[in-house]
Scaffold this active site. Structure first.
Site, PDB file in Angstrom:
ATOM      1  N   HIS A  55      -5.375  -4.413  -5.037  1.00  8.51           N
ATOM      2  CA  HIS A  55      -4.437  -3.379  -4.629  1.00  8.51           C
ATOM      3  C   HIS A  55      -5.083  -2.471  -3.587  1.00  8.51           C
ATOM      4  O   HIS A  55      -6.318  -2.390  -3.502  1.00  8.51           O
ATOM      5  CB  HIS A  55      -4.012  -2.541  -5.833  1.00  8.51           C
ATOM      6  N   GLU A  57      -5.382   0.749  -3.560  1.00  4.67           N
ATOM      7  CA  GLU A  57      -6.213   1.797  -4.159  1.00  4.67           C
ATOM      8  C   GLU A  57      -7.531   1.258  -4.713  1.00  4.67           C
ATOM      9  O   GLU A  57      -8.587   1.839  -4.463  1.00  4.67           O
ATOM     10  CB  GLU A  57      -5.447   2.511  -5.281  1.00  4.67           C
ATOM     11  N   CYS A  85      -1.688   2.136 -10.618  1.00  4.20           N
ATOM     12  CA  CYS A  85      -1.590   1.409 -11.885  1.00  4.20           C
ATOM     13  C   CYS A  85      -2.870   1.670 -12.700  1.00  4.20           C
ATOM     14  O   CYS A  85      -3.787   2.352 -12.245  1.00  4.20           O
ATOM     15  CB  CYS A  85      -1.413  -0.083 -11.615  1.00  4.20           C
ATOM     16  N   CYS A  88      -6.054   0.587 -10.834  1.00  6.70           N
ATOM     17  CA  CYS A  88      -6.409   1.457  -9.716  1.00  6.70           C
ATOM     18  C   CYS A  88      -6.858   2.835 -10.189  1.00  6.70           C
ATOM     19  O   CYS A  88      -7.789   3.419  -9.618  1.00  6.70           O
ATOM     20  CB  CYS A  88      -5.241   1.559  -8.749  1.00  6.70           C
TER      21      CYS A  88
END
Length: 160
Positions: A55, A57, A85, A88
């Site tokens: 991801h 992040e 999430c 992250c």
């Protein structure tokens, strides 16, 4: 720690949405993140989404941790288009970045993606994750001023 102004928050979130748009143009999910220095204006790193386990992040946090001292990172802010999430949020916690600003909640993302196989959203707020840690990470979000811009990008992407 000093706090970002509402103007700085909106400007930085708009930049994250530009990063997300670039990620989408490159064939990735439309998520974007930037790391901003303690002055709330200097962008140190930016990252678009790569894939399901990389991801924006979490990838940005790994890069930041490799490039900067953890003490320096504590004064920085992670800006992201959508609430991080669990993966992250955990990466932010372990990278020692002391602030988070996100534009749209995980709940809103779930409403946009539904039961999409490419984004099986977990319903676990980042504040829940941080509250279980030993660091007081400051969190701002969702931010109403940028919601429509971020949602527009996702609505177009997930409806394809």
């Amino acid at each position: 720690m000093n706090e970002p102004t509402s103007t700085q928050i909106v400007q930085n979130l708009r930049r994250t949405n530009q990063v997300a748009q670039l990620a989408m143009v490159q064939g990735h999910h439309p998520f974007g993140a930037i790391l901003v220095a303690s002055d709330h204006t200097t962008v140190l790193l930016e990252q678009g989404n790569i894939d399901t386990v990389n991801h924006a992040e979490s990838t940005l946090m790994r890069r930041a941790y490799a490039e900067f001292d953890p003490g320096f990172l504590w004064g920085c802010t992670l800006y992201t288009t959508v609430e991080p999430c669990v993966m992250c949020a955990g990466a932010q916690y372990w990278a020692n970045v002391g602030r988070l600003v996100y534009g749209v909640s995980e709940q809103m993302l779930l409403g946009l993606t539904g039961n999409h196989a490419a984004n099986p959203t977990l319903d676990v707020p980042c504040r829940y994750v941080f509250e279980r840690g030993q660091k007081a990470i400051a969190v701002w979000g969702p931010i109403a001023e940028v919601e429509a811009e971020i949602v527009a990008l996702h609505r177009g992407f997930w409806s394809q």
